[in-house]
Design a protein around this motif. Structure first.
Motif, mmCIF file in Angstrom:
data_model
loop_
_atom_site.group_PDB
_atom_site.id
_atom_site.type_symbol
_atom_site.label_atom_id
_atom_site.label_comp_id
_atom_site.label_asym_id
_atom_site.label_seq_id
_atom_site.Cartn_x
_atom_site.Cartn_y
_atom_site.Cartn_z
ATOM 1 N N GLN A 146 14.086 0.540 40.773
ATOM 2 C CA GLN A 146 13.361 0.856 39.545
ATOM 3 C C GLN A 146 12.630 -0.371 39.018
ATOM 4 O O GLN A 146 11.469 -0.293 38.612
ATOM 5 C CB GLN A 146 14.330 1.380 38.481
ATOM 6 N N GLU A 147 13.309 -1.503 39.018
ATOM 7 C CA GLU A 147 12.703 -2.741 38.532
ATOM 8 C C GLU A 147 11.489 -3.135 39.379
ATOM 9 O O GLU A 147 10.513 -3.702 38.870
ATOM 10 C CB GLU A 147 13.742 -3.868 38.546
ATOM 11 N N ALA A 148 11.549 -2.814 40.675
ATOM 12 C CA ALA A 148 10.438 -3.127 41.580
ATOM 13 C C ALA A 148 9.307 -2.105 41.485
ATOM 14 O O ALA A 148 8.275 -2.261 42.133
ATOM 15 C CB ALA A 148 10.943 -3.194 43.014
ATOM 16 N N GLY A 149 9.499 -1.049 40.658
ATOM 17 C CA GLY A 149 8.460 -0.038 40.508
ATOM 18 C C GLY A 149 8.384 0.930 41.662
ATOM 19 O O GLY A 149 7.311 1.464 41.967
ATOM 20 N N LEU A 150 9.506 1.178 42.342
ATOM 21 C CA LEU A 150 9.532 2.056 43.512
ATOM 22 C C LEU A 150 10.206 3.373 43.175
ATOM 23 O O LEU A 150 11.157 3.422 42.388
ATOM 24 C CB LEU A 150 10.283 1.369 44.661
#
Length: 231
Positions: A167-171
Motif C-alpha cells: 500500500q505504501e508503495a502505491g501497488l
C-alpha cells in the motif's frame, strides 16, 4: 497496476480468497472434445498481471525502508529469494548460512516433510538478517538457533505486514501480494537468462513445467528477453 496511495487503503482482497491463492490454469481442447489443464498462468481471468515488474519490485523495497526492521527484513527475503510466505515465516536462524551466502528453506509444498533447498541471496539480505535478528550471535548457542524463528508470527500477520508495504508503495491488484513477489522473482530470473532448472530449484517447484510459466512474461521483462535474440 499502480494508483495513488490515497486510493490504495483497503483495496486488496483477503488472502483467504481462493482466487488470490492459486494461479489460473489454461485448458487445451483435445480432438475428442475433452479438455485438460495445460499449466499455470501469470495472469488472472481478467488479464491482470499476477507478478510485480522490476520497477514495481524496486518501489516495494524502497517503501519497506520506512517500516520497522522486522518488516523490512521479511520484505527483502521474499523479494530476493522467491520463497513462499509460509516458508519465510518458518525460517529459523540455523538455516541462514552466512558463510555460504545462502538461505535454506524447507519446501513446505512437498508431500513429505524434511525436504530443503538452498537459495543464494544478495549480501544485503544476509547482512540485514544478521543485524535485525542477531543470526550470527544466536548461531553460537548449542542448538545453533534451531529454536529461533526469525518471524514468530502467524501467516495472516505476515501477509498484513507485506500488504502494508504494498500500500505504501502505491501497488494494488493481484500482483500486490507475497505471491506477486514470488512470481516477480521467477520472471526476473528468466529475463536475466538464469537456466530454468536453477529457477526450479530455487523456487522449490516439483515440475519444470511449472517453472516454465515465467517465460510467459510481458512488457518490459519480455523486451529484455527478446533483446538477447536481437543482439
Amino acid at each position: 497496476m499502480t494508483s495513488s496511495r490515497s486510493s490504495q487503503r483497503g483495496s486488496l482482497p483477503s488472502p483467504g480468497l481462493k482466487t488470490r491463492k492459486v494461479l489460473s490454469a489454461s485448458r487445451s481442447v483435445h480432438a475428442d472434445g475433452t479438455t485438460s489443464l495445460t499449466g499455470m498462468q501469470l495472469f488472472d481471468p481478467s488479464g491482470a498481471r499476477k507478478y510485480l515488474t522490476e520497477s514495481e519490485r524496486a518501489g516495494f523495497l524502497k517503501a519497506a525502508e520506512h517500516f520497522p526492521r522486522e518488516v523490512r527484513s521479511l520484505c527483502l527475503l521474499l523479494a530476493w529469494s522467491g520463497c513462499r510466505l509460509s516458508e519465510a515465516l518458518a525460517l529459523t536462524a540455523d538455516r541462514v548460512d552466512l558463510v555460504a551466502g545462502v538461505v535454506i528453506f524447507e519446501s513446505l509444498k512437498k508431500r513429505q516433510a524434511g525436504i530443503y533447498r538452498a537459495v543464494p541471496v544478495p549480501p544485503v539480505v544476509l547482512e540485514t538478517l544478521d543485524l535485525v535478528h542477531g543470526v550470527r550471535q544466536v548461531q553460537k548457542k548449542r542448538d545453533r538457533g534451531q529454536s529461533l524463528r526469525l518471524w514468530p508470527v502467524a501467516r495472516m500477520t505476515g501477509w498484513r505486514m507485506v500488504h502494508r508495504v504494498m500500500q505504501e508503495a502505491g501497488l494494488s491488484g493481484p500482483a500486490a501480494s507475497p505471491k506477486g513477489l514470488r512470481h516477480a522473482f521467477g520472471v526476473a530470473a528468466v529475463s536475466k537468462g538464469i537456466p530454468l532448472n536453477l529457477i526450479q530449484k530455487w523456487l522449490g517447484h516439483a515440475q519444470l513445467s511449472t517453472t516454465a510459466i515465467y517465460a510467459n512474461a510481458s512488457g518490459q521483462e519480455e523486451h529484455h528477453i527478446a533483446q538477447r535474440l536481437w543482439g
